[in-house]
Design a protein around this motif. Structure first.
Motif, mmCIF file in Angstrom:
data_model
loop_
_atom_site.group_PDB
_atom_site.id
_atom_site.type_symbol
_atom_site.label_atom_id
_atom_site.label_comp_id
_atom_site.label_asym_id
_atom_site.label_seq_id
_atom_site.Cartn_x
_atom_site.Cartn_y
_atom_site.Cartn_z
ATOM 1 N N ARG A 189 0.894 -1.185 -0.188
ATOM 2 C CA ARG A 189 0.207 -0.090 0.152
ATOM 3 C C ARG A 189 0.949 1.175 -0.112
ATOM 4 O O ARG A 189 0.471 2.012 -0.701
ATOM 5 N N CYS A 190 1.922 1.410 0.950
ATOM 6 C CA CYS A 190 2.666 2.516 0.748
ATOM 7 C C CYS A 190 3.383 2.701 -0.488
ATOM 8 O O CYS A 190 3.318 3.826 -1.035
ATOM 9 N N LEU A 191 3.875 1.427 -1.199
ATOM 10 C CA LEU A 191 4.731 1.816 -2.255
ATOM 11 C C LEU A 191 3.869 2.187 -3.364
ATOM 12 O O LEU A 191 4.192 2.973 -4.417
ATOM 13 N N PHE A 192 2.552 1.694 -3.448
ATOM 14 C CA PHE A 192 1.547 1.925 -4.631
ATOM 15 C C PHE A 192 1.265 3.498 -4.656
ATOM 16 O O PHE A 192 1.417 4.106 -5.560
ATOM 17 N N THR A 193 0.753 3.680 -3.256
ATOM 18 C CA THR A 193 0.263 5.187 -3.345
ATOM 19 C C THR A 193 1.099 6.352 -3.401
ATOM 20 O O THR A 193 1.401 7.311 -3.892
ATOM 21 N N ALA A 194 2.562 5.977 -3.082
ATOM 22 C CA ALA A 194 3.875 6.830 -3.418
ATOM 23 C C ALA A 194 4.189 6.712 -4.810
ATOM 24 O O ALA A 194 4.446 7.994 -5.376
ATOM 25 N N SER A 195 3.917 6.051 -5.668
ATOM 26 C CA SER A 195 4.163 5.767 -7.071
ATOM 27 C C SER A 195 3.012 6.488 -7.957
ATOM 28 O O SER A 195 3.484 7.301 -9.088
ATOM 29 N N ILE A 196 1.767 6.737 -7.503
ATOM 30 C CA ILE A 196 0.930 7.347 -8.425
ATOM 31 C C ILE A 196 0.326 8.501 -7.548
ATOM 32 O O ILE A 196 -0.972 8.660 -7.627
ATOM 33 N N GLN A 244 -5.350 -3.458 0.388
ATOM 34 C CA GLN A 244 -4.703 -2.558 0.983
ATOM 35 C C GLN A 244 -4.408 -1.314 -0.083
ATOM 36 O O GLN A 244 -4.480 -0.218 0.279
ATOM 37 N N ILE A 245 -4.002 -1.869 -1.210
ATOM 38 C CA ILE A 245 -3.839 -0.618 -2.304
ATOM 39 C C ILE A 245 -5.325 0.239 -2.469
ATOM 40 O O ILE A 245 -5.212 1.288 -2.735
ATOM 41 N N SER A 246 -6.258 -0.512 -2.671
ATOM 42 C CA SER A 246 -7.697 -0.135 -2.604
ATOM 43 C C SER A 246 -7.988 0.978 -1.589
ATOM 44 O O SER A 246 -8.507 1.942 -1.739
ATOM 45 N N CYS A 249 -5.864 4.023 -1.751
ATOM 46 C CA CYS A 249 -6.535 5.123 -2.778
ATOM 47 C C CYS A 249 -7.905 5.884 -2.121
ATOM 48 O O CYS A 249 -8.105 6.897 -2.376
ATOM 49 N N TYR A 250 -8.625 4.942 -1.552
ATOM 50 C CA TYR A 250 -9.858 5.343 -1.074
ATOM 51 C C TYR A 250 -9.584 6.502 0.063
ATOM 52 O O TYR A 250 -10.016 7.524 -0.030
ATOM 53 N N LEU A 251 -8.740 6.263 0.978
ATOM 54 C CA LEU A 251 -8.434 7.356 2.061
ATOM 55 C C LEU A 251 -7.604 8.656 1.268
ATOM 56 O O LEU A 251 -8.015 9.742 1.768
ATOM 57 N N SER A 252 -6.885 8.385 0.291
ATOM 58 C CA SER A 252 -6.172 9.573 -0.406
ATOM 59 C C SER A 252 -7.228 10.431 -1.061
ATOM 60 O O SER A 252 -6.855 11.490 -1.237
ATOM 61 N N THR A 253 -8.262 9.927 -1.610
ATOM 62 C CA THR A 253 -9.279 10.494 -2.528
ATOM 63 C C THR A 253 -10.237 10.980 -1.561
ATOM 64 O O THR A 253 -11.268 11.900 -2.312
ATOM 65 N N ALA A 254 -10.379 10.669 -0.520
ATOM 66 C CA ALA A 254 -11.645 10.992 0.266
ATOM 67 C C ALA A 254 -11.723 12.506 0.676
ATOM 68 O O ALA A 254 -13.102 12.833 0.483
ATOM 69 N N SER A 255 -10.673 13.153 0.859
ATOM 70 C CA SER A 255 -10.827 14.555 1.192
ATOM 71 C C SER A 255 -11.231 15.214 0.018
ATOM 72 O O SER A 255 -12.199 16.449 0.058
ATOM 73 N N ALA A 256 -10.937 15.198 -1.265
ATOM 74 C CA ALA A 256 -11.380 15.730 -2.483
ATOM 75 C C ALA A 256 -12.611 15.503 -2.621
ATOM 76 O O ALA A 256 -13.416 16.427 -3.106
ATOM 77 N N VAL A 257 -12.968 14.295 -2.313
ATOM 78 C CA VAL A 257 -14.487 14.189 -2.579
ATOM 79 C C VAL A 257 -15.216 14.742 -1.734
ATOM 80 O O VAL A 257 -16.560 15.617 -1.966
ATOM 81 N N HIS A 258 -14.914 14.989 -0.346
ATOM 82 C CA HIS A 258 -15.686 15.574 0.521
ATOM 83 C C HIS A 258 -15.841 17.121 0.269
ATOM 84 O O HIS A 258 -16.791 17.883 0.601
#
Length: 523
Positions: A189-196, A244-246, A249-258
């Motif tokens: 999860r850490c590696l994927f979120t950092a890459s994209i 974990q990757i999903s 991504c869900y937590l990273s995009t939640a603030s923009a959706v809110h």
């Protein structure tokens, strides 16, 4: 700062006919000349509030009908209006009935239903949100219920796979496998979120729905663990990595959706309500899973087959709710694709679309179809692996120190062998959001002109021929005309966008789109 007490019998309150205040004789307070003695008093502890004069005042006859004051109070889900009856100030129901005197059993159930609905709405829905928020929450309810139920069923399946509940199970081995699969999932999860990381801003909906699909596939892999218990660690690790990757991504995009729903900068309230919704909706999914297990508890074969029966149905409902919910998320931030839609609409129809209109045209774009039209516009640098047209070289040589961008012909490979031409917008270091908007507006104008004369341009470019002198001159004239158009209309378009709620102070670009050039003066 002086404070004054409210006096309903003061001469400053002038009431129009059909009634007038009776003449009264008020006692004069001792030691305070020319001052009226007035003491407000609350008659009841309910919503009815009454202000009366002192006991020594002769109230006299009241008015023929109460006077409704033009003031309405909304409190605790009820709407009441201030009414003056000549002796007291009351709060009565806005429909005309008293707000606290009696209870009409005829419409008691309707009143109870209305109050219950308002209470539930206040519990789940923030005060100030956009009009699409309630519909988004409805689809979120569908998504969270079936997603939570699937997670419960998948967890039960993994417990059966490692032998929990059987005498032959080894607690230490089961715990080790569980810790290993969780550790690998969190590391991935850490590696994927950092890459994209930049894709969370530029392709939010696509990333969120794609990872939702991965999450459902991960649950499907977990459901296979009872059938292949010898490969538990492998299957569980793969499933947990995907989940974990999903989740990342869900937590990273939640603030923009809110933030897209917060119309008064109440991001904290919207985020808090979202957590309440998730907890309550997940509990409903837990109840659904428990009910299904209760129905199959007496049949071991049916209980073992239950995950494979409900998985396709629940996964489809989960993804359908996610997809429909994202359609009601109208982001106000500007990306290259959204800005291109706005500017193309301005050139073709003469108005700036709203975030809702752009969201409908943008869609989720799961298959990355945007940019595959004729003469696509790209932001970045020249692709040296493809054939660079001579007009691109001329455009680079004509750049001066005052320019914060330049536009040239672009050539790139579509697929593996097809050489396609488009329009390239190259940005300079220090270019602001306004420069990006004006440059993209110029590029959209050039594309519209070329597409309207596609046959002529295809004969010169698509067939592989170099530009003739006539076409080179036509291109130069087109660039100058488009630049003049962009400079004349750019500021007005930005003002229109700002008035519609677009965040025009910044344009979110992907990693490749952030590549910029620096201008070097000749010695």
């Amino acid at each position: 700062m002086q404070t004054t007490s409210f006096n309903p019998l003061s001469s400053s309150l002038q009431f129009s006919p059909p009634w007038t205040l009776p003449e009264t004789h008020l006692p004069i307070a001792t030691g305070v000349p020319n001052t009226l003695c007035f003491r407000p008093r609350t008659v009841t502890r309910s919503l009815r509030t009454c202000y009366r004069a002192d006991d020594g005042v002769d109230d006299g006859p009241g008015p023929s009908s109460p006077v409704r004051l033009p003031l309405v109070l909304r409190r605790s889900g009820r709407v009441s209006q201030y009414v003056w009856d000549g002796f007291s100030l009351q709060l009565v129901g806005f429909d005309g009935g008293a707000s606290s005197v009696s209870f009409d059993f005829g419409d008691g159930f309707r009143t109870l239903y209305r109050v219950s609905v308002l209470a539930v709405k206040d519990f789940f829905i923030p005060k100030n949100v956009s009009e699409h928020y309630v519909t988004y929450v409805k689809w979120k309810l569908l998504h969270r219920i079936f997603s939570s139920a699937l997670q419960v069923i998948a967890t039960q399946a993994m417990f059966r796979a490692i032998g929990v509940g059987h005498s032959r199970s080894l607690a230490s081995a089961a715990a080790l496998n569980w810790v290993l699969k969780d550790g690998l999932g969190r590391l991935s999860r850490c590696l994927f979120t950092a890459s994209i990381a930049s894709a969370f801003d530029t392709n939010l909906k696509r990333v969120r729905f794609s990872t939702a699909v991965l999450f459902s596939l991960g649950i499907g892999v977990e459901l296979l663990t009872p059938a292949f218990p010898q490969y538990f660690l492998l299957l569980a690790s793969i499933a947990n990595i995907v989940k974990q990757i999903s989740l990342g991504c869900y937590l990273s995009t939640a603030s923009a959706v809110h933030r897209s729903f917060a119309v008064t900068d109440n991001l904290g309230e919207v985020s808090a309500k979202a957590q309440i919704q998730s907890v309550c909706f997940d509990n409903l999914g837990l109840v659904l899973a428990a009910f299904l297990n209760f129905l199959t508890k007496n049949d071991q074969r049916l209980q073992a087959a239950l995950p494979f029966v409900v998985y396709p149905i629940f996964a489809a409902m989960d993804l359908f709710g996610t997809y429909q919910g994202l359609k009601h998320v109208h982001l106000q931030t500007l990306t290259k694709d959204r800005l291109e839609i706005i500017l193309s609409n301005w050139i073709e129809r003469g108005y700036v679309p709203t975030p809702a209109e752009v969201s409908e045209r943008e869609g989720i774009d799961l298959l990355c179809r945007q940019g595959k039209d004729s003469w696509p516009i790209r932001i970045g640098c020249l692709n040296l692996e493809a054939h660079v047209p001579k007009l691109s070289i001329l455009a680079m040589r004509s750049v001066c120190s005052k320019d914060y961008y330049f536009i040239c012909m672009d050539a790139f490979f579509r697929g593996s062998t097809t050489n396609t031409h488009g329009i390239l917008l190259c940005l300079r270091e220090g270019a602001r959001a306004a420069d990006i908007c004006i440059g993209l507006l110029q590029a959209c104008f050039i594309r519209k002109t070329i597409v309207s004369n596609t046959r002529i341009w295809e004969e010169e470019i698509v067939k592989g021929n170099e530009f003739s002198d006539a076409m080179a001159k036509e291109w130069i004239n087109l660039v100058e005309e488009s630049k003049k158009y962009a400079e004349e209309n750019g500021c007005f378009v930005l003002q229109q966008m700002s008035s519609l709620g677009w965040a025009v102070k910044n344009v979110l670009l992907s990693t490749n789109e952030q590549i910029r050039y620096s201008f070097v003066d000749d010695p």
